[in-house]
Design a protein around this motif. Structure first.
Motif, PDB file in Angstrom:
ATOM      1  N   UNK A 145      50.991  40.158  49.565  1.00 33.12           N
ATOM      2  CA  UNK A 145      50.509  39.194  49.008  1.00 33.12           C
ATOM      3  C   UNK A 145      50.046  39.319  47.293  1.00 33.12           C
ATOM      4  N   UNK A 146      50.277  39.118  46.377  1.00 32.90           N
ATOM      5  CA  UNK A 146      49.562  39.318  45.185  1.00 32.90           C
ATOM      6  C   UNK A 146      48.518  39.687  44.567  1.00 32.90           C
ATOM      7  N   UNK A 147      48.584  40.559  44.257  1.00 33.77           N
ATOM      8  CA  UNK A 147      46.490  41.663  44.610  1.00 33.77           C
ATOM      9  C   UNK A 147      46.599  41.071  43.410  1.00 33.77           C
ATOM     10  N   UNK A 148      44.944  41.001  42.649  1.00 32.97           N
ATOM     11  CA  UNK A 148      44.347  40.508  42.110  1.00 32.97           C
ATOM     12  C   UNK A 148      44.625  41.544  40.065  1.00 32.97           C
ATOM     13  N   UNK A 149      44.587  40.821  39.930  1.00 41.83           N
ATOM     14  CA  UNK A 149      45.401  40.466  38.284  1.00 41.83           C
ATOM     15  C   UNK A 149      46.839  40.767  38.438  1.00 41.83           C
ATOM     16  N   UNK A 150      47.614  40.475  39.080  1.00 47.26           N
ATOM     17  CA  UNK A 150      49.169  40.733  39.376  1.00 47.26           C
ATOM     18  C   UNK A 150      49.755  39.383  39.177  1.00 47.26           C
ATOM     19  N   UNK A 151      51.215  39.663  38.956  1.00 44.65           N
ATOM     20  CA  UNK A 151      51.783  38.591  38.550  1.00 44.65           C
ATOM     21  C   UNK A 151      52.825  38.831  39.164  1.00 44.65           C
ATOM     22  N   UNK A 152      54.411  37.745  39.288  1.00 42.69           N
ATOM     23  CA  UNK A 152      55.131  38.237  39.732  1.00 42.69           C
ATOM     24  C   UNK A 152      56.347  37.300  38.959  1.00 42.69           C
TER      25      UNK A 152
END
Length: 231
Positions: free
Chosen positions: A89-96
């Motif tokens: 899963x994307x972490x907090x503050x993370x984007x693909x």
């Protein structure tokens, strides 16, 4: 002053390698959903198609991740539906910022991600198998501002155990007997932030396959005539 990529990135006509998005995190800050927030590639493409057609998106289809029961039900419809559903899963503050999609049986996915780290932006590459299959190390591991397209490509060309993420996949499938024609669309590279990333890698893949075509033709001929058999 322009940052220079760590490796030489070949130019492709009509593609601006100096293009740099102003921000990776504007959509997350404004709570604007982007397709890249959806882990599963099949769901992502379906949602994109529905939105572009102005059709309603069924509840839950655009969830970032599926719960285990729903994920199993979704996968039973077709194995390729599982592509991306097992990415971390994307972490907090993370984007693909980029997605590498394979047309394998289970539609394996590789995700390039950016994350806020104080005043810097940190980068990582993940797939659905953890470190069991491949190890990814980003160079550089962080930056003050978003990458230019050329810098992103340079990262992707050095992140897989010191080399390209894309080339080993093509090479392995070519060695396994896949034809250049079959491999032409085996890998797709997309991004919500870099519109030219997909055509860039399409052009590079086509050029690589064109170089491999004579050797592949000789190999098929050897197999057909028996010259490739072990005596």
């Amino acid at each position: 002053m322009k940052r220079r990529p760590a490796v030489q990135v070949p130019e492709v006509a009509g593609i601006d390698l100096d293009y740099r998005p102003r921000d990776y995190f504007w959509a997350a800050d404004l709570k604007v959903p982007l397709p890249s927030s959806i882990a599963g590639e099949a769901r992502r493409q379906l949602v994109r198609t529905l939105v572009e057609a102005g059709s309603p998106v069924p509840d839950g289809l655009d969830a970032a991740v599926l719960d285990e029961e729903t994920r199993q039900m979704w996968g039973r419809l077709h194995p390729s539906n599982m592509g991306g559903e097992y990415l971390p899963p994307l972490r907090k503050g993370e984007v693909e910022i980029a997605r590498i999609s394979l047309q394998s049986v289970t539609a394996d996915q590789i995700s390039v991600r950016a994350r806020r780290l104080g005043r810097r932006i940190g980068y990582c590459v993940v797939d659905e198998y953890g470190s069991d299959i491949a190890t990814y190390v980003c160079h550089p591991a962080s930056s003050v501002s978003p990458f230019s397209l050329g810098e992103l490509i340079a990262l992707m060309e050095t992140a897989h155990e010191g080399g390209s993420i894309i080339l080993p996949i093509l090479t392995a499938n070519m060695s396994g007997g896949s034809t250049p024609t079959a491999l032409a669309t085996f890998i797709t590279v997309t991004s919500d932030f870099y519109a030219d990333l997909e055509p860039y890698y399409r052009a590079q893949t086509d050029a690589w396959l064109e170089e491999q075509a004579p050797a592949a033709s000789r190999k098929r001929l050897d197999l057909e005539t028996g010259n490739g058999k072990i005596q």
